[in-house]
Each structure stands twice: as structure tokens, then as C-alpha cells.
Design an enzyme around this catalytic site. Sequence first.
Site, PDB file in Angstrom:
ATOM      1  N   PHE A 127       0.850  -1.189   0.000  1.00  0.00           N
ATOM      2  CA  PHE A 127       0.000   0.000   0.000  1.00  0.00           C
ATOM      3  C   PHE A 127       0.890   1.246   0.000  1.00  0.00           C
ATOM      4  O   PHE A 127       1.875   1.310   0.730  1.00  0.00           O
ATOM      5  CB  PHE A 127      -0.877  -0.039   1.252  1.00  0.00           C
ATOM      6  CG  PHE A 127      -1.971   0.980   1.258  1.00  0.00           C
ATOM      7  CD1 PHE A 127      -3.066   0.846   0.419  1.00  0.00           C
ATOM      8  CD2 PHE A 127      -1.916   2.072   2.103  1.00  0.00           C
ATOM      9  CE1 PHE A 127      -4.090   1.779   0.433  1.00  0.00           C
ATOM     10  CE2 PHE A 127      -2.942   3.010   2.123  1.00  0.00           C
ATOM     11  CZ  PHE A 127      -4.027   2.870   1.287  1.00  0.00           C
ATOM     12  N   ASP A 198       2.160  -5.364   8.236  1.00  0.00           N
ATOM     13  CA  ASP A 198       0.989  -4.493   8.235  1.00  0.00           C
ATOM     14  C   ASP A 198      -0.231  -5.399   8.064  1.00  0.00           C
ATOM     15  O   ASP A 198      -0.354  -6.101   7.049  1.00  0.00           O
ATOM     16  CB  ASP A 198       1.095  -3.465   7.100  1.00  0.00           C
ATOM     17  CG  ASP A 198      -0.042  -2.449   7.130  1.00  0.00           C
ATOM     18  OD1 ASP A 198      -1.130  -2.784   7.650  1.00  0.00           O
ATOM     19  OD2 ASP A 198       0.155  -1.329   6.615  1.00  0.00           O
ATOM     20  N   TYR A 223     -10.452   0.929  11.409  1.00  0.00           N
ATOM     21  CA  TYR A 223     -11.728   1.271  10.773  1.00  0.00           C
ATOM     22  C   TYR A 223     -12.128   0.315   9.656  1.00  0.00           C
ATOM     23  O   TYR A 223     -13.151   0.501   9.023  1.00  0.00           O
ATOM     24  CB  TYR A 223     -11.702   2.711  10.231  1.00  0.00           C
ATOM     25  CG  TYR A 223     -10.526   3.064   9.341  1.00  0.00           C
ATOM     26  CD1 TYR A 223     -10.501   2.681   8.006  1.00  0.00           C
ATOM     27  CD2 TYR A 223      -9.443   3.785   9.836  1.00  0.00           C
ATOM     28  CE1 TYR A 223      -9.437   2.989   7.188  1.00  0.00           C
ATOM     29  CE2 TYR A 223      -8.364   4.112   9.023  1.00  0.00           C
ATOM     30  CZ  TYR A 223      -8.357   3.719   7.711  1.00  0.00           C
ATOM     31  OH  TYR A 223      -7.292   4.025   6.908  1.00  0.00           O
ATOM     32  N   LYS A 224     -11.314  -0.700   9.380  1.00  0.00           N
ATOM     33  CA  LYS A 224     -11.674  -1.657   8.334  1.00  0.00           C
ATOM     34  C   LYS A 224     -12.478  -2.797   8.966  1.00  0.00           C
ATOM     35  O   LYS A 224     -13.612  -2.582   9.355  1.00  0.00           O
ATOM     36  CB  LYS A 224     -10.412  -2.124   7.618  1.00  0.00           C
ATOM     37  CG  LYS A 224      -9.775  -0.970   6.805  1.00  0.00           C
ATOM     38  CD  LYS A 224      -8.441  -1.306   6.186  1.00  0.00           C
ATOM     39  CE  LYS A 224      -7.939  -0.101   5.372  1.00  0.00           C
ATOM     40  NZ  LYS A 224      -6.501  -0.177   5.095  1.00  0.00           N
ATOM     41  N   ARG A 372     -13.233  -3.859  -6.604  1.00  0.00           N
ATOM     42  CA  ARG A 372     -12.875  -4.580  -5.383  1.00  0.00           C
ATOM     43  C   ARG A 372     -14.124  -4.758  -4.514  1.00  0.00           C
ATOM     44  O   ARG A 372     -14.885  -3.812  -4.305  1.00  0.00           O
ATOM     45  CB  ARG A 372     -11.815  -3.781  -4.633  1.00  0.00           C
ATOM     46  CG  ARG A 372     -11.213  -4.484  -3.454  1.00  0.00           C
ATOM     47  CD  ARG A 372     -10.073  -3.685  -2.871  1.00  0.00           C
ATOM     48  NE  ARG A 372     -10.550  -2.468  -2.206  1.00  0.00           N
ATOM     49  CZ  ARG A 372      -9.884  -1.815  -1.255  1.00  0.00           C
ATOM     50  NH1 ARG A 372      -8.686  -2.239  -0.885  1.00  0.00           N
ATOM     51  NH2 ARG A 372     -10.372  -0.726  -0.705  1.00  0.00           N
TER      52      ARG A 372
HETATM   53  C1  LIG Z   1      -5.838   1.063   4.894  1.00  0.00           C
HETATM   54  C2  LIG Z   1      -4.377   0.897   4.982  1.00  0.00           C
HETATM   55  C3  LIG Z   1      -3.597   1.818   5.669  1.00  0.00           C
HETATM   56  C4  LIG Z   1      -4.258   3.031   6.230  1.00  0.00           C
HETATM   57  O1  LIG Z   1      -3.386   3.911   6.822  1.00  0.00           O
HETATM   58  P1  LIG Z   1      -3.961   5.211   7.520  1.00  0.00           P
HETATM   59  O2  LIG Z   1      -2.824   5.746   8.266  1.00  0.00           O
HETATM   60  O3  LIG Z   1      -5.113   4.806   8.375  1.00  0.00           O
HETATM   61  O4  LIG Z   1      -4.459   6.133   6.453  1.00  0.00           O
HETATM   62  C5  LIG Z   1      -2.239   1.579   5.784  1.00  0.00           C
HETATM   63  N1  LIG Z   1      -1.668   0.477   5.241  1.00  0.00           N
HETATM   64  C6  LIG Z   1      -2.402  -0.426   4.553  1.00  0.00           C
HETATM   65  C7  LIG Z   1      -1.760  -1.624   3.978  1.00  0.00           C
HETATM   66  C8  LIG Z   1      -3.776  -0.224   4.392  1.00  0.00           C
HETATM   67  O5  LIG Z   1      -4.505  -1.105   3.707  1.00  0.00           O
END
Ligand SMILES: *Cc1c(COP(=O)(O)O)cnc(C)c1O
Length: 413
Positions: A127, A198, A223-224, A372
Site C-alpha cells: 500500500f 501491516d 476502521y476496516k 474490489r
Molecule cells: C488502509 C491501509 C492503511 C491506512 O493507513 P492510515 O494511516 O489509516 O491512512 C495503511 N496500510 C495499509 C496496507 C492499508 O490497507
Amino acid sequence: MSAITREDLLEWDQSDPLGPMRAQFHIPANTVYLDGNSLGPMPRTTAGRVSQVLEEEWGEDLIRSWNKHGWMELPQRCGRKIAGLIGAAANEVVVADSTSVNLFKLLAAALRLQTERKVILSDSGNFPTDLYVAQGLIDLLDKGHELKLVAPDEILGAIDDQVAVVMLTQTDYRSGRIHKMNEVTAKAHSAGALMLWDLAHSAGAFPVDLRGAGADFAVGCGYKYLNGGPGAPAFLFVAERLQDQVRPPLSGWMGHEAPFLFDQDYRPADGISRNLCGTPAVLSMSALDAGLDVIGNAGMSAIREKSVRMTSLFIDLVETHCADFGFELFSPRDPETRGSQVSFSHTQGYPIMAALIDQDVIGDFRAPDILRFGFTPLYLRYADIWDAVETLRDIMTSGSWDQPKFHKRLAVT
Ligand SMILES: *Cc1c(COP(=O)(O)O)cnc(C)c1O
């Protein structure tokens, strides 16, 4: 056509052990929500919990609430609940900040433990924020570190004695492909590297066993799949054996051994708490806490079992009912290596997804051409999947996706 009928799926729903969990969420009427992997929906208890924190705790008890209502322990309390979902010990997880910030903190801590090595190894599917944070940290340190990216399936071969930290997102945010946590962690350790995971699209999606894998560090998102609400605080994990070696780069007072002595000198707290920096976000952490109670009651193995059944069903239905429309499966076909999401690529992916969302079938689009769909067993029904695929088929058959309004790109996809 697949042999499965909608009536079959109504029966699956009838006998689904997680079926009753749906009543614990607020799901808008006539909506099939296939985006809980990006923003989980609101548990019914959350509004009550947040309003209690507002009206009674903040409103009436004011600053006394830090003690009286345990505000100060929220990061550890939420951390303990998450630990149970990711195979960590209760004292190995705290909730704080965002995933991006926690990644910065732990990556910096890891590099400080590896003074001789300069390579951060990651994969090209990671990401973007993870890569950006690594790039920014390298720039800040200015010690000649390097971010090395290889294709996801070349990770094992790329781990060598130059690598300080292997930093990977376990579940690919586009395809849902899962890295083999045990194997990669073992390889990292055998080469003398540290392992940072992560878990943004893993925590709450399927059972994770950080201890079993021997992972060193991990971060993840609130939040996911944890349904903590928009912008919910994130979590971080440090293996117990490393906790007292960590030198936090953001050495704030909440990670101090005794914040209320107001010492002039920084001394890190023992254990996981030294990874806190500033005052916890009480309102949003309370919302997350409410979400964690809901998922905690469901059990990760029941969630995984239903999730695999749902993602396999969706692939089967799209490939049979929408066979003629040019969708290509972009996720692993083998459920073992697939998270709780399914992606299809299509040259017209953006307007097709916009047309689906217009019909209240909510997934999302990821550049360049990926539709997705997230599958979250706590509140989705098998019949919803049928209905989503039928809506997709209608949109494709009628060509209704090809209207100018669906081609207009919004800021958030
Ligand atoms: C959703 C996501 C994030 C989100 O990071 P934020 O700091 O909350 O914006 C980070 N890494 C991955 C792999 C994600 O899928």
C-alpha cells in the site's frame, strides 16, 4: 449458469451460525455493503457508547473521567481485545495514532535495532502509505538506508544478509493475496532481519497468529474489519522479547515511565506502552472499543469459514452469471491464499463500479482497472451476494453503466 439458486442461499443464511450477528449492525435498507474492508459499518452499540462518553463522561465528570472512566487505559484495553484476534499476548498490543504513524514508529524502532544493515525490503504491491513512510524515514535518518522493492512472489528469494527489516502488508489491498506469514518471518529471521507486518486487511478478516509466526512488529487498522468508525485509531504490536529494547522515535509523555511526574528527562515506560506518544483520542477510541466487543464475540475461525464460503460463492456467481462481460479474476483462486475480498479487473471498471454503487451495491474501485469487493461475514448474507451479482448482470446487460455521470471521477474512489 452455476447450479446454485437464490433459494439455496436463503437456506444457507437460515443455518448460518453468524446470521444473528447482522442485527448488531446498522446497515442501510436495500444496501449490499461490500466495502467493510475499507470502512466497516456502524455497530448498533457504538452510538450509545459514544453518546455516553460525550454526555456522561465528558459532560458530567469532566477531567475526572481520566481516572473514573478509565480513559487513560483505553489504549491498553483496546489493545488487549485486538491481541485476541491476531494471536498476540495481551501485553503485546496498544491502540494509538494511525496505521501510517504506527508504521513510522515501528520501522524507525526496527532500524535502530539493526545498526549495521541498511535495506528495508518490501514488495511492489504494498500500500502506498507504507512505502511513502519508509521513504520519508530514510530521508530523515540520512544514513544511507535503501527501500528495496521486489514483486510479491519474489520476497523469499530477496531476503539476504543486507536486509535490516522486511516490511510487508500481509494481505494485498488490491488482489487480497495473502503472504505466508510463518514462512516469510522464518526466512527473515534466518537471515538476521527483523519482520514488520501491516495487518490492515488481515486483522478481523481471518485468524492471524503473530506469536505462532514469531513476528517482531506489526501494525493494523481500526476502521476496516474492526468496525471502529471513520479514521478510528490504529494498533501496533511489538513482540514481548523486543519491547524493552525498543527506543521510540516519537518519545512523547504518554510513553514515559511516569507521565505525571513531569520529569524533564525522557525515560521510556516498560513494555508496550512506551510506543504511545500523546494523549489518546478518547471519543474515537471509545467507538473502536464498542466495535471490538462485537467482533470479539463472533470468533475468528467462524468468521474465516464463512468468509471463504462467501468469496468462493461470489467468484462462482460472477464467472457464471456474468461470464460474457469481460471480467477477469484478479484475486487468487485458491482460498488459502485469499483474504476476505475479491477483485476483478475490467477495462471499464470505474464506471461499472459507479453504476453498482448507484444501485446500492457498494464496493470500490482501485486504479487502474480493479473492481474490489469486500466480504464481511458479521453482517453479510449469502443472498446479498446473489443480489449483488444480479445487479451487476443487469448493469452489464442493459449497458446502463455507460452513462456520462458514471465516468466522472470522484475524489475518493
Ligand atoms: C488502509 C491501509 C492503511 C491506512 O493507513 P492510515 O494511516 O489509516 O491512512 C495503511 N496500510 C495499509 C496496507 C492499508 O490497507
